[in-house]
Design a protein around this motif. Sequence first.
Motif, PDB file in Angstrom:
ATOM      1  N   VAL A  11       0.823  -1.195  -0.095  1.00 53.73           N
ATOM      2  CA  VAL A  11       0.135  -0.084  -0.072  1.00 53.73           C
ATOM      3  C   VAL A  11       0.986   1.258  -0.026  1.00 53.73           C
ATOM      4  CG1 VAL A  11      -1.734   1.221   1.159  1.00 53.73           C
ATOM      5  CG2 VAL A  11      -1.799  -1.128   1.329  1.00 53.73           C
ATOM      6  N   VAL A  12       1.675   1.395   0.878  1.00 52.57           N
ATOM      7  CA  VAL A  12       2.477   2.393   1.093  1.00 52.57           C
ATOM      8  C   VAL A  12       4.025   1.991   0.763  1.00 52.57           C
ATOM      9  CG1 VAL A  12       3.948   4.370   2.230  1.00 52.57           C
ATOM     10  CG2 VAL A  12       1.519   3.775   2.775  1.00 52.57           C
ATOM     11  N   PRO A  13       4.694   1.702  -0.252  1.00 55.21           N
ATOM     12  CA  PRO A  13       5.851   1.163  -0.857  1.00 55.21           C
ATOM     13  C   PRO A  13       7.070   1.631   0.278  1.00 55.21           C
ATOM     14  CG  PRO A  13       5.204   2.344  -2.567  1.00 55.21           C
ATOM     15  CD  PRO A  13       4.180   2.517  -1.702  1.00 55.21           C
ATOM     16  N   ILE A  14       7.725   0.491   0.372  1.00 53.21           N
ATOM     17  CA  ILE A  14       9.144   0.819   1.075  1.00 53.21           C
ATOM     18  C   ILE A  14       9.909   2.087   0.637  1.00 53.21           C
ATOM     19  CG2 ILE A  14      10.694  -0.703  -0.030  1.00 53.21           C
ATOM     20  CD1 ILE A  14      10.797   0.177   3.706  1.00 53.21           C
ATOM     21  N   VAL A  15       9.790   2.290  -0.732  1.00 57.15           N
ATOM     22  CA  VAL A  15      10.690   3.222  -1.213  1.00 57.15           C
ATOM     23  C   VAL A  15      10.155   4.557  -0.753  1.00 57.15           C
ATOM     24  CG1 VAL A  15       9.185   3.622  -3.326  1.00 57.15           C
ATOM     25  CG2 VAL A  15      11.447   4.369  -3.237  1.00 57.15           C
ATOM     26  N   ALA A  16       8.936   4.762  -0.492  1.00 59.67           N
ATOM     27  CA  ALA A  16       8.341   5.774   0.190  1.00 59.67           C
ATOM     28  C   ALA A  16       8.731   6.390   1.559  1.00 59.67           C
ATOM     29  CB  ALA A  16       6.701   5.760   0.265  1.00 59.67           C
ATOM     30  N   ALA A  17       8.855   5.192   2.321  1.00 58.34           N
ATOM     31  CA  ALA A  17       9.603   5.312   3.835  1.00 58.34           C
ATOM     32  C   ALA A  17      11.048   6.053   3.630  1.00 58.34           C
ATOM     33  CB  ALA A  17       9.447   3.948   4.417  1.00 58.34           C
ATOM     34  N   ARG A  18      11.779   5.005   2.896  1.00 59.16           N
ATOM     35  CA  ARG A  18      13.159   5.401   2.561  1.00 59.16           C
ATOM     36  C   ARG A  18      13.367   6.979   2.155  1.00 59.16           C
ATOM     37  NH1 ARG A  18      14.735  -0.501  -0.151  1.00 59.16           N
ATOM     38  NH2 ARG A  18      14.695  -1.658   1.780  1.00 59.16           N
ATOM     39  N   SER A  19      12.705   7.416   1.223  1.00 55.43           N
ATOM     40  CA  SER A  19      12.597   8.614   0.797  1.00 55.43           C
ATOM     41  C   SER A  19      12.136   9.840   1.742  1.00 55.43           C
ATOM     42  CB  SER A  19      11.655   8.813  -0.546  1.00 55.43           C
ATOM     43  OG  SER A  19      11.593  10.374  -0.830  1.00 55.43           O
ATOM     44  N   SER A  20      11.277   9.512   2.265  1.00 54.06           N
ATOM     45  CA  SER A  20      10.999  10.151   3.533  1.00 54.06           C
ATOM     46  C   SER A  20      12.238  10.288   4.544  1.00 54.06           C
ATOM     47  CB  SER A  20       9.693   9.692   4.391  1.00 54.06           C
ATOM     48  OG  SER A  20       8.765   9.626   3.528  1.00 54.06           O
ATOM     49  N   ARG A  21      12.792   9.270   5.023  1.00 53.46           N
ATOM     50  CA  ARG A  21      13.798   9.239   5.863  1.00 53.46           C
ATOM     51  C   ARG A  21      15.072   9.874   5.296  1.00 53.46           C
ATOM     52  NH1 ARG A  21      17.088   3.898   5.315  1.00 53.46           N
ATOM     53  NH2 ARG A  21      17.187   5.042   3.328  1.00 53.46           N
ATOM     54  N   ASP A  22      15.269   9.958   3.957  1.00 48.55           N
ATOM     55  CA  ASP A  22      16.463  10.662   3.465  1.00 48.55           C
ATOM     56  C   ASP A  22      16.052  12.247   3.509  1.00 48.55           C
ATOM     57  OD1 ASP A  22      17.564   8.378   3.089  1.00 48.55           O
ATOM     58  OD2 ASP A  22      17.153   8.255   0.793  1.00 48.55           O
ATOM     59  N   LYS A  23      14.848  12.461   3.081  1.00 46.83           N
ATOM     60  CA  LYS A  23      14.392  13.902   3.055  1.00 46.83           C
ATOM     61  C   LYS A  23      14.452  14.656   4.582  1.00 46.83           C
ATOM     62  CE  LYS A  23      13.351  16.331   0.350  1.00 46.83           C
ATOM     63  NZ  LYS A  23      14.290  17.207  -0.449  1.00 46.83           N
ATOM     64  N   LEU A  24      14.032  14.163   5.432  1.00 51.06           N
ATOM     65  CA  LEU A  24      13.910  14.427   6.769  1.00 51.06           C
ATOM     66  C   LEU A  24      15.479  14.662   7.397  1.00 51.06           C
ATOM     67  CD1 LEU A  24      11.210  12.464   8.440  1.00 51.06           C
ATOM     68  CD2 LEU A  24      11.297  14.888   7.643  1.00 51.06           C
ATOM     69  N   THR A  25      16.268  13.763   7.141  1.00 52.55           N
ATOM     70  CA  THR A  25      17.882  13.693   7.441  1.00 52.55           C
ATOM     71  C   THR A  25      18.242  14.669   6.713  1.00 52.55           C
ATOM     72  OG1 THR A  25      17.717  11.199   7.795  1.00 52.55           O
ATOM     73  CG2 THR A  25      19.871  12.317   7.536  1.00 52.55           C
ATOM     74  N   GLU A  26      18.232  14.979   5.575  1.00 48.17           N
ATOM     75  CA  GLU A  26      18.530  16.076   4.709  1.00 48.17           C
ATOM     76  C   GLU A  26      18.396  17.583   5.383  1.00 48.17           C
ATOM     77  OE1 GLU A  26      17.655  18.265   0.575  1.00 48.17           O
ATOM     78  OE2 GLU A  26      17.701  16.170   0.404  1.00 48.17           O
ATOM     79  N   TRP A  27      16.953  17.500   6.048  1.00 54.08           N
ATOM     80  CA  TRP A  27      16.740  18.768   6.532  1.00 54.08           C
ATOM     81  C   TRP A  27      17.384  18.879   8.054  1.00 54.08           C
ATOM     82  CZ3 TRP A  27      10.784  18.225   5.510  1.00 54.08           C
ATOM     83  CH2 TRP A  27      10.481  18.615   4.187  1.00 54.08           C
TER      84      TRP A  27
END
Length: 213
Positions: free
Chosen positions: A168-184
Motif C-alpha cells: 500500500v505504501v511501498p518501502i521506497v516511500a519510507a526510505r525517501s521520507s527518511r532521506d529528506k528528513l535527514t537532509e533537513w
Amino acid sequence: MNPSDADPKLDIIFVPARTDTPVGSIVLLHGWGANHDDLGDLVPYFNLPEYQFLFPNGIFDHEYSDEGKMWYSFTGAGELTDLSRAQLATSREVLREWVQSLPDSTGIPLDRTWIAGFSQGGAMTLEIGLDLPVAGLIVMSGYLHQDRPKPESVAPPVEIVPGTKDDVVPIVAARSSRDKLTEWGIEVRYQEFEMGHSIVPEVLDVIRAFVTK
C-alpha cells in the motif's frame, strides 16, 4: 475539561493513564478508510500505563465505507487532486489547533506529547508535527508529502517504522521520507520490518523504546 471535548470539530476517544499522574500524552492518527477505533485496541499492547492516549477521528467521511473516515481523499493513482489538497489543508489546520490546545485540556505540556500515525495518519503526523514543539513523531507505514516544506524551526525527533512487504505504501516511500528528513537536519530513527501494511508486535516495542528513551 475532558480532552474529548477540546475541539467540537473532532470526534475523539480519550483513554486515561492508569496512574494518577500521567507522564505524557500520545496522540494516534488512523489511516485512510479506518476510524479512531482502529488503533484504540492497541493501547494495552503499548505497555505504557503511565501515558494517556487520544484518538481523533478523521474529519471527512470515507467515499467507500459507511464507518470509515479519512484526513483527505485519494485518486486511484494516489495523487492529490484540488479537492484532496483542500481537505488536507482543512485537516492540517484542525489537527494542529487541537494539538496546540491539548496542554489546557490534559495538563500535559507539548514537550511530553507524542504524535503517532499509521499510513495516511503517519503522513498527517509529519504534516502537522514537524512544526510543533512536541516530544517526538512516530510514523508507522506512512510517508512524507512530497510538497511538504522544510520546517522553519527545530523539528522534533522522528521514528519511522515501515514494512518491506508493504503493497500500500511501498518501502521506497519510507526510505525517501527518511532521506529528506535527514537532509533537513532532523533526528531520524529508522527501522524496517519484514511485514506488509500492518503493525506487528515488534513495532510496538520500537515505539515504547522511543517514547520512554
